[in-house]
Structure formats: C-alpha cells, structure tokens
Design a protein around this motif. Structure first.
Motif, PDB file in Angstrom:
ATOM      1  N   GLU A  38     -30.821 -38.654  56.760  1.00 15.15           N
ATOM      2  CA  GLU A  38     -30.962 -40.091  56.534  1.00 15.15           C
ATOM      3  C   GLU A  38     -32.106 -40.405  55.581  1.00 15.15           C
ATOM      4  O   GLU A  38     -31.978 -41.239  54.679  1.00 15.15           O
ATOM      5  CB  GLU A  38     -31.191 -40.796  57.880  1.00 15.15           C
ATOM      6  N   LEU A  39     -33.233 -39.715  55.753  1.00 19.06           N
ATOM      7  CA  LEU A  39     -34.379 -39.965  54.883  1.00 19.06           C
ATOM      8  C   LEU A  39     -34.117 -39.486  53.461  1.00 19.06           C
ATOM      9  O   LEU A  39     -34.607 -40.074  52.494  1.00 19.06           O
ATOM     10  CB  LEU A  39     -35.622 -39.292  55.455  1.00 19.06           C
ATOM     11  N   ALA A  40     -33.332 -38.420  53.319  1.00 18.07           N
ATOM     12  CA  ALA A  40     -32.979 -37.954  51.981  1.00 18.07           C
ATOM     13  C   ALA A  40     -32.134 -38.988  51.261  1.00 18.07           C
ATOM     14  O   ALA A  40     -32.298 -39.231  50.056  1.00 18.07           O
ATOM     15  CB  ALA A  40     -32.235 -36.621  52.068  1.00 18.07           C
ATOM     16  N   ARG A  41     -31.215 -39.620  51.987  1.00 14.94           N
ATOM     17  CA  ARG A  41     -30.402 -40.680  51.389  1.00 14.94           C
ATOM     18  C   ARG A  41     -31.259 -41.877  50.986  1.00 14.94           C
ATOM     19  O   ARG A  41     -31.057 -42.474  49.928  1.00 14.94           O
ATOM     20  CB  ARG A  41     -29.334 -41.134  52.386  1.00 14.94           C
ATOM     21  N   ARG A  42     -32.222 -42.195  51.832  1.00  9.19           N
ATOM     22  CA  ARG A  42     -33.035 -43.386  51.591  1.00  9.19           C
ATOM     23  C   ARG A  42     -34.044 -43.185  50.465  1.00  9.19           C
ATOM     24  O   ARG A  42     -34.214 -44.042  49.610  1.00  9.19           O
ATOM     25  CB  ARG A  42     -33.770 -43.765  52.881  1.00  9.19           C
ATOM     26  N   HIS A  43     -34.703 -42.029  50.454  1.00  8.66           N
ATOM     27  CA  HIS A  43     -35.798 -41.813  49.503  1.00  8.66           C
ATOM     28  C   HIS A  43     -35.396 -41.027  48.252  1.00  8.66           C
ATOM     29  O   HIS A  43     -36.148 -41.013  47.274  1.00  8.66           O
ATOM     30  CB  HIS A  43     -36.951 -41.098  50.209  1.00  8.66           C
ATOM     31  N   GLN A  44     -34.261 -40.330  48.295  1.00  7.59           N
ATOM     32  CA  GLN A  44     -33.768 -39.554  47.152  1.00  7.59           C
ATOM     33  C   GLN A  44     -34.861 -38.664  46.544  1.00  7.59           C
ATOM     34  O   GLN A  44     -35.207 -38.786  45.369  1.00  7.59           O
ATOM     35  CB  GLN A  44     -33.207 -40.502  46.086  1.00  7.59           C
ATOM     36  N   ASP A  46     -36.879 -35.326  45.053  1.00  5.24           N
ATOM     37  CA  ASP A  46     -36.522 -34.233  44.148  1.00  5.24           C
ATOM     38  C   ASP A  46     -36.305 -32.928  44.915  1.00  5.24           C
ATOM     39  O   ASP A  46     -35.487 -32.098  44.519  1.00  5.24           O
ATOM     40  CB  ASP A  46     -37.626 -34.015  43.107  1.00  5.24           C
ATOM     41  N   VAL A  47     -37.064 -32.764  46.010  1.00  4.11           N
ATOM     42  CA  VAL A  47     -37.000 -31.536  46.809  1.00  4.11           C
ATOM     43  C   VAL A  47     -36.974 -31.885  48.287  1.00  4.11           C
ATOM     44  O   VAL A  47     -37.691 -32.793  48.728  1.00  4.11           O
ATOM     45  CB  VAL A  47     -38.213 -30.618  46.525  1.00  4.11           C
ATOM     46  N   ALA A  48     -36.150 -31.172  49.045  1.00  6.69           N
ATOM     47  CA  ALA A  48     -36.154 -31.286  50.503  1.00  6.69           C
ATOM     48  C   ALA A  48     -36.524 -29.920  51.067  1.00  6.69           C
ATOM     49  O   ALA A  48     -35.831 -28.926  50.805  1.00  6.69           O
ATOM     50  CB  ALA A  48     -34.790 -31.716  51.023  1.00  6.69           C
ATOM     51  N   LEU A  49     -37.621 -29.860  51.796  1.00  3.34           N
ATOM     52  CA  LEU A  49     -38.083 -28.625  52.421  1.00  3.34           C
ATOM     53  C   LEU A  49     -37.677 -28.684  53.893  1.00  3.34           C
ATOM     54  O   LEU A  49     -38.208 -29.495  54.652  1.00  3.34           O
ATOM     55  CB  LEU A  49     -39.595 -28.498  52.278  1.00  3.34           C
ATOM     56  N   PRO A  55     -33.863 -29.608  66.159  1.00  2.00           N
ATOM     57  CA  PRO A  55     -32.984 -30.217  67.166  1.00  2.00           C
ATOM     58  C   PRO A  55     -31.960 -31.171  66.556  1.00  2.00           C
ATOM     59  O   PRO A  55     -32.105 -31.609  65.423  1.00  2.00           O
ATOM     60  CB  PRO A  55     -33.976 -30.972  68.067  1.00  2.00           C
ATOM     61  N   ARG A  56     -30.943 -31.454  67.354  1.00  2.00           N
ATOM     62  CA  ARG A  56     -29.835 -32.375  67.018  1.00  2.00           C
ATOM     63  C   ARG A  56     -28.961 -31.866  65.879  1.00  2.00           C
ATOM     64  O   ARG A  56     -27.767 -31.732  66.033  1.00  2.00           O
ATOM     65  CB  ARG A  56     -30.359 -33.779  66.692  1.00  2.00           C
ATOM     66  N   LEU A  57     -29.564 -31.579  64.727  1.00  2.00           N
ATOM     67  CA  LEU A  57     -28.815 -31.012  63.603  1.00  2.00           C
ATOM     68  C   LEU A  57     -29.700 -29.957  62.961  1.00  2.00           C
ATOM     69  O   LEU A  57     -30.824 -30.241  62.555  1.00  2.00           O
ATOM     70  CB  LEU A  57     -28.481 -32.113  62.588  1.00  2.00           C
ATOM     71  N   ASP A  58     -29.201 -28.710  62.883  1.00  2.00           N
ATOM     72  CA  ASP A  58     -30.041 -27.640  62.357  1.00  2.00           C
ATOM     73  C   ASP A  58     -30.237 -27.801  60.850  1.00  2.00           C
ATOM     74  O   ASP A  58     -29.523 -28.549  60.176  1.00  2.00           O
ATOM     75  CB  ASP A  58     -29.436 -26.275  62.670  1.00  2.00           C
ATOM     76  N   GLY A  59     -31.215 -27.078  60.311  1.00  2.00           N
ATOM     77  CA  GLY A  59     -31.558 -27.207  58.911  1.00  2.00           C
ATOM     78  C   GLY A  59     -30.452 -26.806  57.960  1.00  2.00           C
ATOM     79  O   GLY A  59     -30.312 -27.365  56.870  1.00  2.00           O
ATOM     80  N   LEU A  60     -29.629 -25.833  58.365  1.00  2.00           N
ATOM     81  CA  LEU A  60     -28.530 -25.396  57.512  1.00  2.00           C
ATOM     82  C   LEU A  60     -27.484 -26.495  57.364  1.00  2.00           C
ATOM     83  O   LEU A  60     -26.986 -26.751  56.265  1.00  2.00           O
ATOM     84  CB  LEU A  60     -27.899 -24.128  58.078  1.00  2.00           C
ATOM     85  N   SER A  61     -27.137 -27.138  58.472  1.00  2.00           N
ATOM     86  CA  SER A  61     -26.181 -28.244  58.412  1.00  2.00           C
ATOM     87  C   SER A  61     -26.769 -29.417  57.642  1.00  2.00           C
ATOM     88  O   SER A  61     -26.071 -30.083  56.867  1.00  2.00           O
ATOM     89  CB  SER A  61     -25.798 -28.691  59.826  1.00  2.00           C
ATOM     90  N   ALA A  62     -28.061 -29.655  57.835  1.00  2.00           N
ATOM     91  CA  ALA A  62     -28.724 -30.717  57.087  1.00  2.00           C
ATOM     92  C   ALA A  62     -28.724 -30.407  55.595  1.00  2.00           C
ATOM     93  O   ALA A  62     -28.499 -31.296  54.757  1.00  2.00           O
ATOM     94  CB  ALA A  62     -30.155 -30.901  57.594  1.00  2.00           C
ATOM     95  N   ALA A  63     -28.940 -29.139  55.240  1.00  2.00           N
ATOM     96  CA  ALA A  63     -28.927 -28.740  53.833  1.00  2.00           C
ATOM     97  C   ALA A  63     -27.575 -29.018  53.208  1.00  2.00           C
ATOM     98  O   ALA A  63     -27.482 -29.498  52.069  1.00  2.00           O
ATOM     99  CB  ALA A  63     -29.274 -27.258  53.708  1.00  2.00           C
ATOM    100  N   ASP A  69     -24.517 -35.103  49.576  1.00  2.00           N
ATOM    101  CA  ASP A  69     -24.844 -36.505  49.312  1.00  2.00           C
ATOM    102  C   ASP A  69     -25.608 -36.686  48.011  1.00  2.00           C
ATOM    103  O   ASP A  69     -25.414 -37.665  47.295  1.00  2.00           O
ATOM    104  CB  ASP A  69     -25.684 -37.092  50.457  1.00  2.00           C
ATOM    105  N   ARG A  70     -26.508 -35.745  47.738  1.00  2.00           N
ATOM    106  CA  ARG A  70     -27.368 -35.872  46.565  1.00  2.00           C
ATOM    107  C   ARG A  70     -27.616 -34.496  45.954  1.00  2.00           C
ATOM    108  O   ARG A  70     -28.620 -33.842  46.243  1.00  2.00           O
ATOM    109  CB  ARG A  70     -28.695 -36.544  46.959  1.00  2.00           C
ATOM    110  N   PRO A  71     -26.719 -34.048  45.086  1.00  2.00           N
ATOM    111  CA  PRO A  71     -26.885 -32.727  44.469  1.00  2.00           C
ATOM    112  C   PRO A  71     -28.169 -32.595  43.665  1.00  2.00           C
ATOM    113  O   PRO A  71     -28.640 -31.472  43.435  1.00  2.00           O
ATOM    114  CB  PRO A  71     -25.652 -32.626  43.558  1.00  2.00           C
ATOM    115  N   GLU A  72     -28.731 -33.730  43.236  1.00  2.00           N
ATOM    116  CA  GLU A  72     -29.968 -33.678  42.445  1.00  2.00           C
ATOM    117  C   GLU A  72     -31.170 -33.229  43.267  1.00  2.00           C
ATOM    118  O   GLU A  72     -32.193 -32.826  42.706  1.00  2.00           O
ATOM    119  CB  GLU A  72     -30.275 -35.049  41.833  1.00  2.00           C
ATOM    120  N   THR A  73     -31.076 -33.313  44.577  1.00  2.00           N
ATOM    121  CA  THR A  73     -32.169 -32.886  45.445  1.00  2.00           C
ATOM    122  C   THR A  73     -32.091 -31.377  45.673  1.00  2.00           C
ATOM    123  O   THR A  73     -31.110 -30.865  46.212  1.00  2.00           O
ATOM    124  CB  THR A  73     -32.117 -33.604  46.806  1.00  2.00           C
TER     125      THR A  73
END
Length: 216
Positions: A38-44, A46-49, A55-63, A69-73
């Motif tokens: 959700e925060l990646a969608r809101r803030h767009q 350049d990098v998501a670490l 919990p709730r959703l693992d990092g792989l699924s989030a990746a 949603d945003r290939p530029e990230t």
C-alpha cells in the motif's frame, strides 16, 4: 525509499545507515507486506527494501505485487543466512537486489545506489549463496560452463556483462565504456538472449560465475 521489516530495531539500523548518504531518503516504513504494498502505491519510491519474512504478507509476495503495480520501483530483498531457499522465488518475483542482514553497511549503500539507478545488485556474500542455491535447483551451471558460455559473447558484450555483475546501470556502463545508453541497452538485450537469461539479476549471477566482475 520504502523500508519494510517487522522488526523495529532492524528498521532503525537500516535507517541510520541510509542517513549517511544525503541523496537517500526513507519516505515510508512498513511493518508487514500488506502495508508495504500500500505504501509503495502511495509514495511510488525508487527503491523498496523488503525483508523476506514478514507477517500477513511475506516479502516475496509483496515484491511480486510492488513489481506488478510499479515496475519503476526497484526491489531489494533483505535476507538472513537461513533463507537461501527463498532466493530462486525472489528472482521470479522481480527482485533486483539481494543483501544479507549481516553484510557490511557499505553493501547496503552500494546496493541501493545500484538499484535506484536501474541496475541489479548482489552483495559478494549473497552472490555465492545465490549461485549455490540455483545450482542445487538445476537452474544454473558450474563456473566452468559459465566461462565457456560467456565466450560466445563479443568482447564488447563481455565488457558490458562484467559491469552488469558489478551492479552498474546502463548509464554508468555507458560512461565507463564511452558508449551511448541506447547502445548499452542493445548489448544487454543481446547478452540476455545469447545466454538464455531473463533479467539483469541473472546476468549478474552469470558474471559472478564466470569471474569477470569489473567496476571500473
């Protein structure tokens, strides 16, 4: 940058390292995978670490969702020594970088810079583990095979691959080799096609296997 980890102490430590680089700014922090998406969608950013296990959703699924949603990230996965089994899946989900939590802090800065510039980055420690894991899964070759495979590339393509392995972006490779960025992009496409690779991360792995990494 978006920083996602369910451990507050880890987030604080990463934030303090990033603060050493004035050009880097953490625009949002998440405690779980759903919040990260959700925060990646809101803030767009350049990098998501992203931490792999959250919990709730693992990092792989989030990746996967962030990449969709945003290939530029550019997505960097933050792993521990016990999470090698997730590496192959992280590649499939579009991750552009892999760092170990035990890495030297300078690797974090190097990785963020590389991915932010459009490159791929494997810290030296994690590169060996990625290669070992993929070999076990039958998805990559022995180093000798890779050296033989790389021989089918032109000299200029090998020059480009060597710098891809160091995490350089197309613009940075162009500056090093005195090539326009469009020419570098064409070389990268040829490398991926000739070696049967899907993305820059797999190209970086091939460069590590072949022992041709160059940063100059």
């Amino acid at each position: 940058m978006l920083l996602a980890d369910d451990e507050a102490m880890i987030r604080a430590g990463v934030r303090s390292i990033l603060a050493r680089a004035p050009e880097m700014e953490v625009v949002a922090e998440a405690e779980d995978g759903y919040e990260a998406v959700e925060l990646a969608r809101r803030h767009q950013p350049d990098v998501a670490l992203l931490d792999i296990q959250m919990p709730r959703l693992d990092g792989l699924s989030a990746a996967a969702r962030v990449s969709h949603d945003r290939p530029e990230t550019g997505v960097i996965m933050l792993t521990t020594f016990g999470e090698d089994e997730f590496i192959a899946r992280a590649l499939q989900e579009g991750a552009s970088g892999f760092l170990l939590k035990a890495d030297d802090p300078r690797e974090l800065l190097n990785g963020v810079r590389a991915v932010a510039a459009g490159g791929a980055y494997l810290s030296p420690n994690v590169a060996a583990r990625v290669i070992t894991r993929l070999r076990q899964a039958g998805r990559t070759s022995s180093g000798a095979w890779s050296r033989h495979s790389v021989e089918q590339l032109t000299e200029r393509e090998r020059d480009v691959l060597a710098r891809l392995g160091a995490g350089l972006s197309n613009a940075e490779i162009g500056a090093r080799l005195h090539l326009v960025e469009g020419t570098v992009k064409a070389h990268v496409s040829a490398i991926l096609s000739k070696l049967g690779l899907r993305n820059r991360v797999e190209a970086a792995i091939a460069a590590y296997e072949a022992g041709i990494i160059r940063r100059d």
